[in-house]
Design an enzyme around this catalytic site. Structure first.
Site, PDB file in Angstrom:
ATOM      1  N   SER A 132       0.830  -1.157  -0.039  1.00 23.17           N
ATOM      2  CA  SER A 132      -0.163   0.029   0.169  1.00 23.17           C
ATOM      3  C   SER A 132       0.843   1.188   0.143  1.00 23.17           C
ATOM      4  O   SER A 132       2.226   1.123   0.498  1.00 23.17           O
ATOM      5  CB  SER A 132      -0.986   0.005   1.238  1.00 23.17           C
ATOM      6  OG  SER A 132      -1.537   1.213   1.440  1.00 23.17           O
ATOM      7  N   TYR A 168      -1.714  -1.093  10.637  1.00 24.10           N
ATOM      8  CA  TYR A 168      -1.785  -1.253   9.054  1.00 24.10           C
ATOM      9  C   TYR A 168      -0.806  -1.062   8.562  1.00 24.10           C
ATOM     10  O   TYR A 168      -0.241  -1.595   7.722  1.00 24.10           O
ATOM     11  CB  TYR A 168      -3.192  -0.675   8.610  1.00 24.10           C
ATOM     12  CG  TYR A 168      -3.188  -0.794   7.127  1.00 24.10           C
ATOM     13  CD1 TYR A 168      -3.756  -1.941   6.452  1.00 24.10           C
ATOM     14  CD2 TYR A 168      -2.914   0.306   6.367  1.00 24.10           C
ATOM     15  CE1 TYR A 168      -3.980  -2.214   5.325  1.00 24.10           C
ATOM     16  CE2 TYR A 168      -3.146   0.418   4.758  1.00 24.10           C
ATOM     17  CZ  TYR A 168      -3.778  -0.847   4.351  1.00 24.10           C
ATOM     18  OH  TYR A 168      -3.655  -1.174   3.059  1.00 24.10           O
TER      19      TYR A 168
END
Length: 252
Positions: free
Chosen positions: A135, A148
């Protein structure tokens, strides 16, 4: 970017980016086996000519067996896309150990397990290509995403190390780091014009990734067209992370 006759496993393939990758890989000629913990996307995968298997990547033994079974059924394994993941956003001081464990097990450990299981096969199968979906949070992030972002940063770092561990066996490992993408959740949110305008403002071209556009980037990394790339992390976020302060969630 021809993937004709190549057998490729995609995790988290039943929806969102995973389904977009599966669709574009099928268009490039690949034989796709999609893994997902949910059955909801099984019909969508079958509609594009892909196979579906219900697999929980957070279960290391089950995940490893599923990869081995695909190889035994198909006779070869040419690619793996570690796409399955979960996003948990919570104030850092409120994050529970259970939430930490969930992020670690799905976003990080499953990548290690999947890469190891696939590479053991590819080592004796003339090599292959692995794409780990990270990401742009591996590059820049916001408060509340500590867990995350940490797992996605780990995926990028692990990918670099794997490139050298597996390169001698003709196995390439690259990370693809998407930004804001029109998954089902994002599409729903964009029904609100204010949300749509906000999401678009984060990109240099005022656009939001489609899952197919991210899929095309994955096809490139899986194909021989990207032979020079190994250990790379490709930021696919329309320059979202290239601008300091492009997304500031502090509310100031």
């Amino acid at each position: 970017m021809n993937l004709s006759e190549r057998v490729i496993i995609i995790t988290g393939a039943g929806a969102g980016i995973g389904l977009g990758i599966a669709r574009q890989c099928r268009e490039a000629g690949a034989n796709i086996v999609g893994f997902d913990i949910n059955n909801d996307g099984a019909d969508k995968l079958r509609e594009i000519g892909a196979e579906f298997e219900q697999v929980d990547v957070a279960d290391p033994d089950a995940f490893g067996r599923a990869i081995k079974n695909v190889y035994q059924q198909k006779g070869h394994l040419d690619g793996l896309v570690n796409n399955a993941g979960v996003t948990i956003r919570v104030p850092f001081l409120d994050m529970s150990h259970e939430q930490m464990e969930t992020l670690w097990a799905i976003n990080q450990r499953s990548v290690l397990v999947g890469c190891q299981a696939a590479a053991r096969i590819m080592k004796t199968n003339n090599g292959g290509s692995i794409v780990n979906i990270a990401s742009n949070h591996a590059r820049c992030t916001n408060p509340g995403f500590e867990g995350y972002a940490g797992t996605k940063g780990a995926v990028v770092s692990m990918t670099r190390a794997m490139a050298w561990s597996l390169g001698p066996f003709k196995i390439r490992v690259n990370a693809l780091c998407p930004g804001m993408t029109r998954t089902e959740i994002v599409q729903d949110a964009m029904q609100d014009p204010a949300n749509e305008a906000n999401f678009r403002s984060w990109a240099a071209d005022n656009e939001v990734n489609s899952v197919e556009e991210v899929g095309n980037a994955a096809v490139f990394l899986l194909s021989s067209a990207s032979a020079a790339l190994n250990g790379a992390d490709i930021i696919a976020d329309r320059a979202m992370s290239a601008l300091l302060g492009v997304m500031d969630s502090r509310g100031k």
